[in-house]
Motif scaffolding. Structure first.
Motif, mmCIF file in Angstrom:
data_model
loop_
_atom_site.group_PDB
_atom_site.id
_atom_site.type_symbol
_atom_site.label_atom_id
_atom_site.label_comp_id
_atom_site.label_asym_id
_atom_site.label_seq_id
_atom_site.Cartn_x
_atom_site.Cartn_y
_atom_site.Cartn_z
ATOM 1 N N ASN A 289 -1.670 1.531 -13.330
ATOM 2 C CA ASN A 289 -2.368 0.411 -13.968
ATOM 3 C C ASN A 289 -1.455 -0.404 -14.868
ATOM 4 O O ASN A 289 -1.596 -1.627 -14.944
ATOM 5 N N GLU A 290 -0.515 0.251 -15.566
ATOM 6 C CA GLU A 290 0.435 -0.469 -16.424
ATOM 7 C C GLU A 290 1.321 -1.403 -15.615
ATOM 8 O O GLU A 290 1.737 -2.451 -16.106
ATOM 9 N N ALA A 291 1.599 -1.026 -14.372
ATOM 10 C CA ALA A 291 2.429 -1.854 -13.500
ATOM 11 C C ALA A 291 1.584 -2.851 -12.711
ATOM 12 O O ALA A 291 2.048 -3.416 -11.727
ATOM 13 N N LYS A 292 0.348 -3.055 -13.145
ATOM 14 C CA LYS A 292 -0.592 -3.984 -12.508
ATOM 15 C C LYS A 292 -0.911 -3.603 -11.072
ATOM 16 O O LYS A 292 -1.158 -4.459 -10.230
ATOM 17 N N ALA B 173 0.846 -1.199 0.000
ATOM 18 C CA ALA B 173 0.000 0.000 0.000
ATOM 19 C C ALA B 173 0.879 1.246 0.000
ATOM 20 O O ALA B 173 1.882 1.307 0.708
ATOM 21 N N TYR B 174 0.482 2.225 -0.797
ATOM 22 C CA TYR B 174 1.199 3.491 -0.897
ATOM 23 C C TYR B 174 0.217 4.643 -0.873
ATOM 24 O O TYR B 174 -0.971 4.479 -1.141
ATOM 25 N N SER C 26 7.615 -0.660 -9.184
ATOM 26 C CA SER C 26 6.984 0.344 -10.045
ATOM 27 C C SER C 26 7.008 1.752 -9.457
ATOM 28 O O SER C 26 6.702 2.718 -10.158
ATOM 29 N N ILE C 27 7.387 1.891 -8.209
ATOM 30 C CA ILE C 27 7.379 3.199 -7.556
ATOM 31 C C ILE C 27 8.435 4.124 -8.162
ATOM 32 O O ILE C 27 8.211 5.322 -8.310
ATOM 33 N N ALA C 28 9.569 3.588 -8.543
ATOM 34 C CA ALA C 28 10.624 4.404 -9.147
ATOM 35 C C ALA C 28 10.147 5.034 -10.458
ATOM 36 O O ALA C 28 10.444 6.194 -10.741
ATOM 37 N N GLU C 29 9.403 4.286 -11.258
ATOM 38 C CA GLU C 29 8.887 4.820 -12.520
ATOM 39 C C GLU C 29 7.844 5.915 -12.264
ATOM 40 O O GLU C 29 7.836 6.943 -12.939
ATOM 41 N N LEU C 30 6.981 5.709 -11.288
ATOM 42 C CA LEU C 30 5.991 6.719 -10.940
ATOM 43 C C LEU C 30 6.678 7.996 -10.453
ATOM 44 O O LEU C 30 6.309 9.101 -10.849
#
Length: 97
Positions: free
Chosen positions: A31-34, A3-4, A71-75
């Motif tokens: 959504n792209e990172a599921k 959770a974030y 996926s947090i690094a990409e966000l």
């Protein structure tokens, strides 16, 4: 998935279309990172404690979501390169896992 919580703000003079585009880009990245968005809470215009980039007021949005830690690094990268977003913060919420 963990959770974030993502809190970001934009200038209050930004048009609604630009703000909606930022929100759409954030949702698409998650959504792209599921991942899954749990809640989007638009706080609206608030006074800043101190001046940031010449702003004394800002328009805040809080997003609660679940995603893979990878996926947090990409966000974070997408939020950094977006000119509309003045500041942002992503926090892991262990109490909501």
């Amino acid at each position: 998935m963990k959770a974030y919580e993502l809190l970001f703000f934009v200038a209050p003079t930004i048009e609604d279309d630009a703000r909606a585009n930022v929100l759409g880009r954030i949702e698409a990245t998650i959504n792209e990172a599921k991942g899954q968005i749990d809640n989007v809470d638009e706080w609206g215009k608030r006074k800043l404690a101190y001046e940031v980039n010449g702003l004394t007021d800002a328009d805040y949005t809080l997003i609660d979501f679940h995603a893979n830690p990878d996926s947090i690094a990409e966000l974070d990268r997408i939020l950094r390169i977006n000119d509309v977003v003045e500041r942002h913060m992503i926090v892991a919420r262990a109490d909501r896992d």
